[in-house]
Design a protein around this motif. Structure first.
Motif, PDB file in Angstrom:
ATOM      1  N   SER A 171       3.598  -0.399   5.160  1.00 43.90           N
ATOM      2  CA  SER A 171       2.612   0.053   4.182  1.00 43.90           C
ATOM      3  C   SER A 171       1.644   1.010   4.859  1.00 43.90           C
ATOM      4  O   SER A 171       1.666   1.195   6.086  1.00 43.90           O
ATOM      5  CB  SER A 171       1.861  -1.146   3.606  1.00 43.90           C
ATOM      6  N   ASP A 178      -3.261   3.277  -1.557  1.00 42.81           N
ATOM      7  CA  ASP A 178      -3.966   2.219  -2.260  1.00 42.81           C
ATOM      8  C   ASP A 178      -3.053   1.002  -2.377  1.00 42.81           C
ATOM      9  O   ASP A 178      -1.832   1.118  -2.341  1.00 42.81           O
ATOM     10  CB  ASP A 178      -4.387   2.693  -3.662  1.00 42.81           C
ATOM     11  N   THR A 179      -3.675  -0.167  -2.516  1.00 38.28           N
ATOM     12  CA  THR A 179      -2.922  -1.406  -2.670  1.00 38.28           C
ATOM     13  C   THR A 179      -2.476  -1.565  -4.114  1.00 38.28           C
ATOM     14  O   THR A 179      -3.267  -1.412  -5.043  1.00 38.28           O
ATOM     15  CB  THR A 179      -3.781  -2.613  -2.257  1.00 38.28           C
ATOM     16  N   GLN A 188       0.856  -1.184   0.000  1.00 40.53           N
ATOM     17  CA  GLN A 188       0.000   0.000   0.000  1.00 40.53           C
ATOM     18  C   GLN A 188       0.896   1.239   0.000  1.00 40.53           C
ATOM     19  O   GLN A 188       1.333   1.715   1.042  1.00 40.53           O
ATOM     20  CB  GLN A 188      -0.932  -0.024   1.218  1.00 40.53           C
ATOM     21  N   TYR A 201      -6.874   0.736   3.166  1.00 38.95           N
ATOM     22  CA  TYR A 201      -5.660   0.888   3.954  1.00 38.95           C
ATOM     23  C   TYR A 201      -5.947   1.206   5.418  1.00 38.95           C
ATOM     24  O   TYR A 201      -5.043   1.110   6.268  1.00 38.95           O
ATOM     25  CB  TYR A 201      -4.767   1.979   3.346  1.00 38.95           C
TER      26      TYR A 201
END
Length: 380
Positions: free
Chosen positions: A168, A124-125, A50, A324
């Protein structure tokens, strides 16, 4: 299968799953880029991360550059939602068209390379795929081709904007949270440990319950400390200490089973009046089928109980937030709910223990006692 065997099997399954998840989420990834795996899945999924900010970084180091160049090896980065949309319409796009829509690509033609992931509007992933010239070929027969060995590091910008943070977006802040949690446990132990130990030493009908609660509290503190050690190591190398992470998960699981055992025991008729049994034995259960069925129904129906229903409730609540934010909401929320429930249970049973102590002293020291079922002739 007996109850003990079932519990051991369940614990081993959970500990193995937790160990696998810790390894799968590591942000320093080592392995091999495989042409066969890339062709089988339309791209080999290497990692997910992320990213956030404008200076996020992907660093890759490969050993056999000549092999990578011969295969025309590349890395493709897709946002998770965009990739899922492409997967939902397999008939509209072929393999080459899907891969061509990657917003970021890296040609692996050097031993060490960096790729900056910039202009991310919100965390965002992202999926990292390995692709080569064999990935979309229909007549691929070179199954014995050599894998490209690699080491990959995924980094987010730190507070100063430098790409040095292994966490992340969904994990940032957990290290600090577990540090504060361990500090809170330490301060609470310094303040209340001696008085709690004295209360337990006095015995009484609440003695066994307080011992179980204290065991659960120690397991929760051990879980928090193990997670803190894991995240401390994770912040330095992106891998952490998987054993400590799994140990923390195991301590948490055992503590939840202890709480379930306590609640079932209380529901099955373990009351103050039943404490004539040996104090050295664990909580005594009624073994009749009727009492067992009633107890299970009562435990399932106890929706005021924070310990067991906080996790599914927080999972449901987290769905309204971005991806997230969900892991942090669930992790922090579950720990705080369990800690709050422990405080409430301690207050309840310690007060009952003190009430029993006062009642016992009064029954011995008062000069006049009235037998049950009789009225005193004296009026005051």
């Amino acid at each position: 299968m007996g109850r003990e065997s079932w519990l051991l099997w369940w614990l081993s399954l959970w500990s193995s799953a937790c160990l696998w998840l810790r390894a799968a989420q590591a942000k320093t990834v080592q392995g091999g880029f495989s042409s066969a795996a890339a062709r089988a899945g339309g791209g080999q999924v290497v990692a997910q991360f992320q990213f956030h900010g404008d200076c996020a970084l992907l660093y890759v180091r490969i050993n056999n550059v000549a092999t990578a160049i011969g295969k025309e090896a590349k890395l493709h980065l897709f946002q998770a939602q965009a990739w899922l949309k492409l997967q939902e319409s397999p008939q509209e796009y072929n393999c080459v068209q899907k891969l061509s829509k990657a917003p970021l690509t890296m040609n692996m033609n050097c031993t060490e390379q960096n790729l900056t992931v910039s202009q991310v509007p919100y965390p965002d992933t992202w999926y990292v795929f390995y692709v080569d010239k064999f990935t979309c070929e229909k007549n691929y027969e070179n199954s014995e081709s050599e894998d490209v060995q690699f080491e990959m590091v995924l980094l987010n910008p730190d507070t100063e904007g430098n790409p040095l943070d292994h966490f992340s977006a969904g994990e940032s802040g957990l290290h600090e949270f577990f540090f504060l949690l361990v500090l809170a446990y330490f301060v609470a132990a310094c303040i209340y440990a001696q008085s709690l130990w004295q209360t337990i030493k006095k015995g009484g009908p609440m003695n066994t319950v307080l011992k179980v609660l204290s065991t659960v509290l120690l397991l929760q503190a051990a879980s928090a400390f193990a997670n803190y050690l894991h995240f401390s190591s994770y912040s330095k190398n992106g891998v952490g200490a998987p054993f400590m992470g799994s140990l923390g998960e195991l301590c948490d699981i055992v503590s939840q089973m202890q709480m379930l055992y306590l609640l079932l025991s209380l529901c099955m008729g373990w009351t103050i009046g039943r404490m004539k049994k040996s104090q050295s034995k664990p909580l005594q259960w009624d073994s009749t089928p009727t009492s067992t069925a009633i107890a299970i129904a009562v435990v399932v129906a106890q929706g005021c109980i924070l310990w067991f229903l906080c996790h599914p409730s927080l999972v449901s609540i987290s769905l309204i937030f971005r991806d997230y934010q969900r892991e942090k909401i669930i992790t922090i929320g579950v720990v705080l709910c369990q800690l709050f429930s422990m405080v409430l249970l301690y207050r309840l049973f310690v007060s009952h223990s003190l009430y029993w102590e006062v009642s016992s002293l009064s029954s011995v020291t008062l000069p006049l006692t009235v037998a049950s079922g009789h009225k005193s002739r004296h009026h005051f």
